[in-house]
Design a protein around this motif. Structure first.
Motif, short mmCIF file in Angstrom:
data_model
loop_
_atom_site.label_atom_id
_atom_site.label_comp_id
_atom_site.label_asym_id
_atom_site.label_seq_id
_atom_site.Cartn_x
_atom_site.Cartn_y
_atom_site.Cartn_z
N LEU A 185 0.84 -1.19 0.00
CA LEU A 185 0.00 0.00 0.00
C LEU A 185 0.88 1.25 0.00
CD1 LEU A 185 -2.96 1.10 0.29
CD2 LEU A 185 -2.52 1.22 2.75
N PRO A 186 0.70 2.15 -0.96
CA PRO A 186 1.54 3.36 -1.01
C PRO A 186 1.10 4.39 0.04
CG PRO A 186 -0.07 3.40 -2.76
CD PRO A 186 -0.23 2.07 -2.08
N GLN A 187 1.89 5.42 0.18
CA GLN A 187 1.56 6.46 1.15
C GLN A 187 0.28 7.20 0.75
OE1 GLN A 187 3.27 6.93 4.11
NE2 GLN A 187 1.40 8.06 4.57
N ASN A 188 0.14 7.47 -0.54
CA ASN A 188 -1.04 8.17 -1.06
C ASN A 188 -1.63 7.36 -2.20
OD1 ASN A 188 -0.48 10.88 0.40
ND2 ASN A 188 1.41 10.55 -0.76
N LEU A 189 -2.94 7.48 -2.38
CA LEU A 189 -3.60 6.73 -3.44
C LEU A 189 -4.42 7.66 -4.32
CD1 LEU A 189 -5.20 3.39 -2.13
CD2 LEU A 189 -3.60 3.66 -4.03
N LEU A 190 -4.36 7.40 -5.62
CA LEU A 190 -5.24 8.06 -6.58
C LEU A 190 -6.07 6.96 -7.23
CD1 LEU A 190 -6.04 10.74 -7.92
CD2 LEU A 190 -4.32 10.27 -9.68
N LEU A 191 -7.37 6.99 -6.99
CA LEU A 191 -8.26 5.93 -7.45
C LEU A 191 -9.22 6.45 -8.50
CD1 LEU A 191 -9.30 4.51 -3.95
CD2 LEU A 191 -7.58 3.54 -5.50
N LYS A 192 -9.36 5.72 -9.58
CA LYS A 192 -10.39 6.05 -10.56
C LYS A 192 -11.57 5.11 -10.39
CE LYS A 192 -11.38 7.02 -15.40
NZ LYS A 192 -10.87 7.07 -16.80
N VAL A 193 -12.75 5.67 -10.29
CA VAL A 193 -13.97 4.86 -10.22
C VAL A 193 -14.24 4.31 -11.61
CG1 VAL A 193 -16.41 4.79 -9.59
CG2 VAL A 193 -14.85 6.37 -8.40
N VAL A 249 -11.56 8.26 6.99
CA VAL A 249 -10.57 8.52 5.95
C VAL A 249 -11.01 9.77 5.16
CG1 VAL A 249 -9.42 7.63 3.89
CG2 VAL A 249 -10.06 6.06 5.74
N LYS A 250 -10.16 10.78 5.16
CA LYS A 250 -10.46 11.98 4.39
C LYS A 250 -9.98 11.78 2.96
CE LYS A 250 -10.19 15.88 6.49
NZ LYS A 250 -9.69 17.12 7.17
N ALA A 251 -10.86 12.02 2.01
CA ALA A 251 -10.53 11.85 0.59
C ALA A 251 -11.09 13.02 -0.20
CB ALA A 251 -11.10 10.52 0.08
N GLY A 299 0.40 5.81 -5.35
CA GLY A 299 -0.08 4.66 -6.09
C GLY A 299 -1.30 5.05 -6.88
N ILE A 300 -1.46 4.47 -8.05
CA ILE A 300 -2.59 4.79 -8.91
C ILE A 300 -3.31 3.48 -9.24
CG2 ILE A 300 -3.33 5.80 -11.11
CD1 ILE A 300 -0.72 7.44 -11.05
N ILE A 339 -10.58 9.83 -7.33
CA ILE A 339 -10.64 10.13 -5.89
C ILE A 339 -9.22 10.06 -5.34
CG2 ILE A 339 -11.53 9.41 -3.64
CD1 ILE A 339 -13.92 8.16 -5.11
N PHE A 340 -8.78 11.15 -4.75
CA PHE A 340 -7.44 11.19 -4.15
C PHE A 340 -7.55 10.94 -2.65
CE2 PHE A 340 -3.99 13.82 -2.16
CZ PHE A 340 -2.95 12.97 -2.51
N VAL A 341 -6.76 9.98 -2.17
CA VAL A 341 -6.78 9.61 -0.75
C VAL A 341 -5.38 9.86 -0.17
CG1 VAL A 341 -7.46 7.86 0.93
CG2 VAL A 341 -8.39 7.77 -1.39
N PRO A 342 -5.17 11.02 0.45
CA PRO A 342 -3.83 11.33 0.98
C PRO A 342 -3.55 10.57 2.27
CG PRO A 342 -5.36 13.09 1.54
CD PRO A 342 -6.13 12.13 0.68
N ASP A 343 -2.30 10.25 2.46
CA ASP A 343 -1.82 9.62 3.70
C ASP A 343 -2.61 8.38 4.09
OD1 ASP A 343 0.33 11.34 4.25
OD2 ASP A 343 -1.04 12.85 5.06
N ILE A 344 -3.05 7.60 3.11
CA ILE A 344 -3.86 6.42 3.42
C ILE A 344 -3.02 5.39 4.19
CG2 ILE A 344 -3.39 5.41 1.15
CD1 ILE A 344 -6.51 4.92 3.43
N ARG A 345 -1.75 5.28 3.86
CA ARG A 345 -0.92 4.30 4.58
C ARG A 345 -0.83 4.67 6.05
NH1 ARG A 345 2.45 0.21 3.11
NH2 ARG A 345 3.90 -0.44 4.75
N ARG A 346 -0.60 5.96 6.35
CA ARG A 346 -0.51 6.39 7.75
C ARG A 346 -1.86 6.21 8.45
NH1 ARG A 346 1.32 11.31 7.14
NH2 ARG A 346 3.49 10.63 7.20
N THR A 347 -2.94 6.44 7.72
CA THR A 347 -4.28 6.26 8.30
C THR A 347 -4.48 4.82 8.74
OG1 THR A 347 -5.18 8.01 6.89
CG2 THR A 347 -6.75 6.45 7.83
N VAL A 348 -4.07 3.87 7.90
CA VAL A 348 -4.20 2.45 8.26
C VAL A 348 -3.27 2.12 9.42
CG1 VAL A 348 -3.89 0.09 7.43
CG2 VAL A 348 -4.92 1.80 5.93
N GLU A 349 -2.05 2.62 9.38
CA GLU A 349 -1.09 2.36 10.46
C GLU A 349 -1.57 2.91 11.79
OE1 GLU A 349 3.11 2.39 7.92
OE2 GLU A 349 2.30 4.26 8.77
N ASP A 350 -2.23 4.06 11.76
CA ASP A 350 -2.70 4.71 12.99
C ASP A 350 -4.02 4.15 13.50
OD1 ASP A 350 -0.46 6.28 12.89
OD2 ASP A 350 -1.48 8.07 12.12
#
Length: 763
Positions: free
Chosen positions: A542-550, A725-727, A639-640, A709-720
């Protein structure tokens, strides 16, 4: 017929019911003579005792379960063993049975299916397992005959892994959960709620187990009354049912979306084990003197009538009498529901099935783990004896669930009675249950004593304009309809003297054909691979940040795993991750695979050290908007991938491929209003996908198909261990939205961080 209690209930001495409420304590004291603590009473259920016995942690709220045995069939065991091998498998630590009842038709796809069988046989030798050859038994019948034991727990990779009637708490899960057991890890869940299913009375003649099961499913499915809970069958009605009758109800509990099931046991179940030469597996199971349940389903068996679950779900159930009395109205209602289930992809009408005021069906089938039992087929033979199915369109097929059952039916004459009437009697095979056998003609109507009637399970291909319908019924009413040459008829309409012959189990059948290592591994054995058996592709952390396309948006009330990855014609590709992925969402959203692959180009570019903006032009504008607010996001920390939205995905099969196909196509998440089953959510997690929840109304989402949809700091969110999740939806700016992860165990978080279960165990 069926009543649901609004509150929890206390059950005294297995019979007296006291509903929880302000007066419960006083009533309990009056009947029991002393104060009863709810927490102590909750520990007196059969379920609690079995779970406690198998929990290897000291915490009965967060369970770490180790199962006694495992079982899989031939469209799941290849992927499971491949995953386990990639994770360090050396031998099977507990009995693991590999049955071959789904990919049995080896003419389909050339030699692909038989290659999978030989893979299974050589793995059973190498790792110390049991191999059941094709046509010997369907997975669950073999487990009943040879694996079940009172107080035991079995984990299977098929959703209908249910042996509760035999005193065995069994669960159907996606393959990665079996991998964990093969690697001496645990099945981790919160302590589930326990719902009592209180059986009272006795079924009337002509009513069978499927009728009772459909009545229960109708009452509890839509409201989620037993969702992810254990159904515990108790009450005086249990003793009025044969072992086969109990088994027939029990296997259908999967369609309620419960986690598992268990029944009190008695001399009837003792006799079952004696017949099968395994008397030592019997133990009397009963709730304690005062047991507390989180709810109760009360069933008056004497009021159950022959049922029919109309297309396209087992909960869409009516009495057959009701259908015959209101035929036009009910068929119209089914047609309206079908427009939603089928997305108006094909014209759909059932009105031409009405002939002279009666419903005419083209096909009847009794098969598999639900219908192929000894008593069901004997009853069907009693009904059709001396009659015939006629020479019109109607056909009738019967599949005994195991070769021992088949042999006994030959010896007692039931097979002769069926054949004389025009029935075709076939070998043990699950095909009619998932669209790989006896597929009806276009627009035909089939009645089946099998487990499911979802759209397409009978072999329809909407993209080709092919559609047919399946309704679920009990074997007795199917035989009555067959005797009436295809006109819908409840078994209670016929005056039949049921012979109820005694069953004799011949163990030599399995002794002569089943390979049983007795737990002894032979490491020197070379695994036999076919050209279609492929390893899992490499998967990133899982990358630090994610960019997801629906890339797909589904607004059906419930999305089944059949719609996420079709059954039937895809079975030959279950051992080929990339080959199978080409079929993902093919019946629901045929453009999905192409959209997902287009996004995946960006991720592959990152892996190869190429700027993703060079291979996917639309990312230039998207990343420009992201960088206005998150300037540091980019190379090395982004990650995309893709995601899909569905209102309530995951009803039905346990197949892990519903998730893994998305993963190998670059999927990083699902977004849902809720998940239909625990097993589908677990599959997402085990394949390293984020199980996002949105609290937005699905009719007014802040995003749509095609949005990023951009999900910043998703890795840290999971770790914490955060839930929220703010997106941001990316268009001409960043529009904030909130997603939720829900409860995750520490292990589940680690699996997501590593990218999948294989990576997690590789270390």
């Amino acid at each position: 017929m069926v009543k649901l209690y609004e509150n929890g209930v206390y059950l005294l001495h297995g019979r007296d019911i006291i509903e929880d409420g302000p007066e419960a304590a006083e009533k309990l004291r009056a009947k029991n003579g002393h104060k009863v603590l709810k927490t102590e009473a909750a520990e007196q259920t059969i379920s609690y005792r079995i779970l406690k016995k198998h929990n290897v942690s000291d915490n009965m709220e967060d369970l770490n379960i180790k199962f006694d045995k495992l079982t899989s069939h031939d469209i799941t065991f290849v992927g499971i063993i491949q995953t386990a091998r990639a994770s360090g498998l050396e031998r099977f630590p507990i009995p693991y049975v590999l049955t071959n009842c789904h990919n049995s038709l080896c003419a389909v796809g050339g030699t692909i299916n038989e290659d999978d069988h030989m893979f299974g046989l050589t793995c059973a030798k190498k790792y110390g397992g049991v191999y059941v050859p094709p046509h010997q038994a369907v997975i669950h019948q073999y487990a009943r005959e040879m694996l079940a034991g009172c107080g035991k727990m079995i984990l299977g990779s098929d959703s209908h892994t249910r042996y509760g009637a035999l005193g065995t708490m069994a669960m159907g899960e996606g393959g990665p959960e079996l991998v964990k057991q093969l690697l001496n890890k645990t099945y981790d869940i919160r302590m589930p709620g326990v719902i009592a299913v209180y059986l009272d009375g006795r079924p009337v003649k002509g009513v069978g187990p499927q009728d009772v099961a459909l009545a229960i499913i109708k009452a509890v499915f839509q409201n989620g009354y037993v969702n992810n809970k254990v159904m515990e069958f108790v009450g005086p009605g249990v003793a009025k049912l044969s072992a086969d009758f109990r088994i027939g109800i029990d296997v259908m509990t999967t369609e309620t979306t419960c986690l598992s099931s268990i029944w009190e046991t008695d001399e009837v179940i003792r006799e079952f084990y004696e017949i099968h030469g395994r008397e030592g597996e019997y133990e009397e199971l009963a709730p304690g003197d005062v047991a507390y349940y989180d709810g109760m389903v009360y069933v008056d068996l004497s009021k159950v009538r022959p049922m029919i679950a109309m297309p396209f779900h087992p909960s869409n159930a009516y009495t057959i009498e009701e259908v015959n009395a209101n035929l036009t109205d009910i068929l119209h209602d089914v047609e309206e529901k079908a427009r939603v289930s089928l997305d108006n992809a094909v014209p759909y009408s059932l009105q031409d099935k009405i002939r002279d005021g009666k419903l005419y069906v083209e096909q009847g089938i009794i098969a598999g783990c639900a219908g192929g039992g000894f008593e069901n087929i004997c009853a069907a033979a009693d009904i059709i004896r001396g009659r015939n199915i006629g020479a019109d369109a109607f056909t009738f097929s019967v599949y005994p669930a195991s070769t021992p059952i088949y042999m006994e039916l030959v010896k007692n004459g039931a097979v002769a009675d069926l054949l004389e009437a025009g029935t075709i009697v076939k070998t043990a095979f699950c095909g009619p249950c998932f669209g790989a056998g006896d597929t009806p003609a276009n627009h035909a109507f089939s009645i089946r004593h099998t487990t499911r009637n979802f759209p397409n399970r009978e072999g329809s291909k909407l993209q080709s304009g092919q559609i047919s319908s399946v309704a679920l019924m009990d074997a007795r009413s199917i035989a009555a309809t067959a005797a009436n040459k295809g006109y819908l008829t409840p078994a209670t309409d016929l005056d039949v003297e049921y012979s109820s012959p005694k069953y004799h189990f011949d163990s030599s059948i399995y002794a002569n054909r089943v390979f049983d290592s007795h737990g002894k591994a032979e490491p020197e054995v070379e695994i036999q691979f076919g050209p279609n058996i492929k390893d899992w592709p490499k998967m990133a952390e899982l990358p630090q940040n994610l960019l997801l396309k629906v890339v797909s948006e589904i607004h059906d009330p419930v999305t089944t795993t059949d719609e996420l990855i079709p059954s039937g014609e895809t079975s030959s590709y279950r051992s080929n991750p990339l080959g199978l992925a080409e079929f993902a969402l093919s019946r629901k959203d045929p453009a999905y695979v192409g959209r997902a692959k287009e996004v995946q180009k960006a991720e592959k570019a990152i892996e190869e050290g190429i700027c993703p903006l060079e291979v996917l032009d639309e990312l230039k504008l998207v990343m420009a908007e992201v960088k206005k607010r998150f300037a540091n996001v980019g190379e090395g920390n982004l990650g995309i991938g893709s995601t899909i939205f569905a209102v309530k995905p995951g009803d039905g099969s346990a197949r892990e491929q519903a998730a893994s196909c998305q993963k190998v196509l670059g999927g990083w998440a699902n977004i849902a209003c809720e998940y239909a089953t625990k097993r589908y959510r677990s599959n997402l997690i085990n394949w390293g996908m984020l199980p996002f929840i949105t609290k937005e109304d699905h009719t007014a989402l802040s995003f749509k198909n095609g949005d990023y949809i951009f999900v910043p700091d998703i890795r840290r969110t999971v770790e914490d261990k955060a839930d929220e999740v703010k997106a941001y939806v990316v268009d001409s700016g960043l529009r904030e939205m909130t997603l939720y992860l829900g409860a995750l165990t520490d292990t589940e978080r680690d699996i997501i961080l590593k990218g999948c279960l294989i990576n997690y165990y590789r270390g």
